[in-house]
Design a protein around this motif. Structure first.
Motif, PDB file in Angstrom:
ATOM      1  N   GLU A  78       0.829  -1.200   0.000  1.00  0.00           N
ATOM      2  CA  GLU A  78       0.000   0.000   0.000  1.00  0.00           C
ATOM      3  C   GLU A  78       0.869   1.258   0.000  1.00  0.00           C
ATOM      4  O   GLU A  78       0.573   2.231  -0.702  1.00  0.00           O
ATOM      5  N   GLN A  79       1.954   1.235   0.762  1.00  0.00           N
ATOM      6  CA  GLN A  79       2.861   2.374   0.808  1.00  0.00           C
ATOM      7  C   GLN A  79       3.465   2.631  -0.574  1.00  0.00           C
ATOM      8  O   GLN A  79       3.554   3.774  -1.016  1.00  0.00           O
ATOM      9  N   PHE A  80       3.852   1.577  -1.256  1.00  0.00           N
ATOM     10  CA  PHE A  80       4.395   1.727  -2.605  1.00  0.00           C
ATOM     11  C   PHE A  80       3.362   2.347  -3.543  1.00  0.00           C
ATOM     12  O   PHE A  80       3.663   3.276  -4.301  1.00  0.00           O
ATOM     13  N   ASN A  81       2.141   1.837  -3.485  1.00  0.00           N
ATOM     14  CA  ASN A  81       1.079   2.353  -4.348  1.00  0.00           C
ATOM     15  C   ASN A  81       0.784   3.822  -4.042  1.00  0.00           C
ATOM     16  O   ASN A  81       0.557   4.615  -4.957  1.00  0.00           O
ATOM     17  N   LEU A  82       0.788   4.178  -2.768  1.00  0.00           N
ATOM     18  CA  LEU A  82       0.542   5.574  -2.389  1.00  0.00           C
ATOM     19  C   LEU A  82       1.660   6.484  -2.887  1.00  0.00           C
ATOM     20  O   LEU A  82       1.402   7.591  -3.371  1.00  0.00           O
ATOM     21  N   ARG A  83       2.897   6.015  -2.775  1.00  0.00           N
ATOM     22  CA  ARG A  83       4.017   6.817  -3.278  1.00  0.00           C
ATOM     23  C   ARG A  83       3.918   7.006  -4.791  1.00  0.00           C
ATOM     24  O   ARG A  83       4.185   8.084  -5.317  1.00  0.00           O
ATOM     25  N   PHE A  84       3.519   5.958  -5.475  1.00  0.00           N
ATOM     26  CA  PHE A  84       3.367   6.032  -6.927  1.00  0.00           C
ATOM     27  C   PHE A  84       2.247   7.005  -7.297  1.00  0.00           C
ATOM     28  O   PHE A  84       2.387   7.817  -8.212  1.00  0.00           O
ATOM     29  N   GLN A  85       1.129   6.940  -6.582  1.00  0.00           N
ATOM     30  CA  GLN A  85       0.012   7.850  -6.845  1.00  0.00           C
ATOM     31  C   GLN A  85       0.412   9.296  -6.569  1.00  0.00           C
ATOM     32  O   GLN A  85       0.031  10.202  -7.307  1.00  0.00           O
ATOM     33  N   ARG A  86       1.184   9.518  -5.506  1.00  0.00           N
ATOM     34  CA  ARG A  86       1.605  10.876  -5.188  1.00  0.00           C
ATOM     35  C   ARG A  86       2.533  11.420  -6.271  1.00  0.00           C
ATOM     36  O   ARG A  86       2.443  12.581  -6.654  1.00  0.00           O
ATOM     37  N   ALA A  87       3.402  10.570  -6.790  1.00  0.00           N
ATOM     38  CA  ALA A  87       4.343  11.006  -7.821  1.00  0.00           C
ATOM     39  C   ALA A  87       3.631  11.359  -9.120  1.00  0.00           C
ATOM     40  O   ALA A  87       4.070  12.258  -9.845  1.00  0.00           O
ATOM     41  N   THR A  88       2.520  10.674  -9.399  1.00  0.00           N
ATOM     42  CA  THR A  88       1.790  10.938 -10.633  1.00  0.00           C
ATOM     43  C   THR A  88       0.676  11.955 -10.440  1.00  0.00           C
ATOM     44  O   THR A  88      -0.042  12.263 -11.387  1.00  0.00           O
ATOM     45  N   GLY A  89       0.501  12.452  -9.220  1.00  0.00           N
ATOM     46  CA  GLY A  89      -0.509  13.467  -8.956  1.00  0.00           C
ATOM     47  C   GLY A  89      -1.915  12.933  -8.813  1.00  0.00           C
ATOM     48  O   GLY A  89      -2.884  13.680  -8.919  1.00  0.00           O
ATOM     49  N   GLN A  90      -2.053  11.648  -8.537  1.00  0.00           N
ATOM     50  CA  GLN A  90      -3.380  11.031  -8.431  1.00  0.00           C
ATOM     51  C   GLN A  90      -3.812  10.788  -6.991  1.00  0.00           C
ATOM     52  O   GLN A  90      -4.908  10.312  -6.743  1.00  0.00           O
ATOM     53  N   LEU A  91      -2.966  11.110  -6.034  1.00  0.00           N
ATOM     54  CA  LEU A  91      -3.268  10.835  -4.638  1.00  0.00           C
ATOM     55  C   LEU A  91      -4.241  11.873  -4.088  1.00  0.00           C
ATOM     56  O   LEU A  91      -3.982  13.073  -4.150  1.00  0.00           O
ATOM     57  N   GLU A  92      -5.364  11.394  -3.561  1.00  0.00           N
ATOM     58  CA  GLU A  92      -6.379  12.290  -3.008  1.00  0.00           C
ATOM     59  C   GLU A  92      -6.234  12.444  -1.501  1.00  0.00           C
ATOM     60  O   GLU A  92      -6.321  13.541  -0.968  1.00  0.00           O
ATOM     61  N   ASN A  93      -6.012  11.341  -0.807  1.00  0.00           N
ATOM     62  CA  ASN A  93      -5.917  11.370   0.654  1.00  0.00           C
ATOM     63  C   ASN A  93      -4.440  11.336   1.054  1.00  0.00           C
ATOM     64  O   ASN A  93      -3.868  10.267   1.284  1.00  0.00           O
ATOM     65  N   VAL A  94      -3.827  12.498   1.144  1.00  0.00           N
ATOM     66  CA  VAL A  94      -2.400  12.557   1.452  1.00  0.00           C
ATOM     67  C   VAL A  94      -2.102  12.136   2.888  1.00  0.00           C
ATOM     68  O   VAL A  94      -0.983  11.726   3.198  1.00  0.00           O
ATOM     69  N   ALA A  95      -3.063  12.210   3.770  1.00  0.00           N
ATOM     70  CA  ALA A  95      -2.856  11.806   5.160  1.00  0.00           C
ATOM     71  C   ALA A  95      -2.675  10.292   5.280  1.00  0.00           C
ATOM     72  O   ALA A  95      -2.092   9.804   6.259  1.00  0.00           O
ATOM     73  N   ARG A  96      -3.143   9.546   4.303  1.00  0.00           N
ATOM     74  CA  ARG A  96      -3.028   8.092   4.350  1.00  0.00           C
ATOM     75  C   ARG A  96      -1.564   7.648   4.302  1.00  0.00           C
ATOM     76  O   ARG A  96      -1.200   6.627   4.876  1.00  0.00           O
ATOM     77  N   VAL A  97      -0.718   8.424   3.643  1.00  0.00           N
ATOM     78  CA  VAL A  97       0.711   8.098   3.574  1.00  0.00           C
ATOM     79  C   VAL A  97       1.292   8.042   4.983  1.00  0.00           C
ATOM     80  O   VAL A  97       2.009   7.105   5.345  1.00  0.00           O
ATOM     81  N   ARG A  98       0.957   9.028   5.793  1.00  0.00           N
ATOM     82  CA  ARG A  98       1.445   9.087   7.170  1.00  0.00           C
ATOM     83  C   ARG A  98       0.871   7.940   8.004  1.00  0.00           C
ATOM     84  O   ARG A  98       1.586   7.326   8.806  1.00  0.00           O
TER      85      ARG A  98
END
Length: 71
Positions: free
Chosen positions: A28-48
């Protein structure tokens, strides 16, 4: 999920289940990092949250390892 509730759920798991949970969180962490890099991440708090859940799982794994060594 609140951290105390999450901690009690995790502490009830066996070492094998904790390993599986850690693997899922890492994916999940990998997928979130990938989404953030491509600008598709909506819930940025989920990374933390995921990062802290990984730390919780690792801490519990270490505690269970030490308890097994003492017994």
């Amino acid at each position: 999920m609140k951290s105390s509730q999450r901690l009690s759920d995790l502490s009830a798991m066996s070492p094998d289940q904790l390993g599986d949970e850690l693997l899922n969180l890492k994916k999940e962490q990998f997928n979130l990092r990938f989404q953030r890099a491509t600008g598709q991440l909506e819930n940025v708090a989920r990374v933390r949250e995921v990062r802290r859940d990984i730390a919780r799982v690792r801490t519990l794994q270490r505690q269970k390892t030490l308890q097994a060594a003492q017994a």
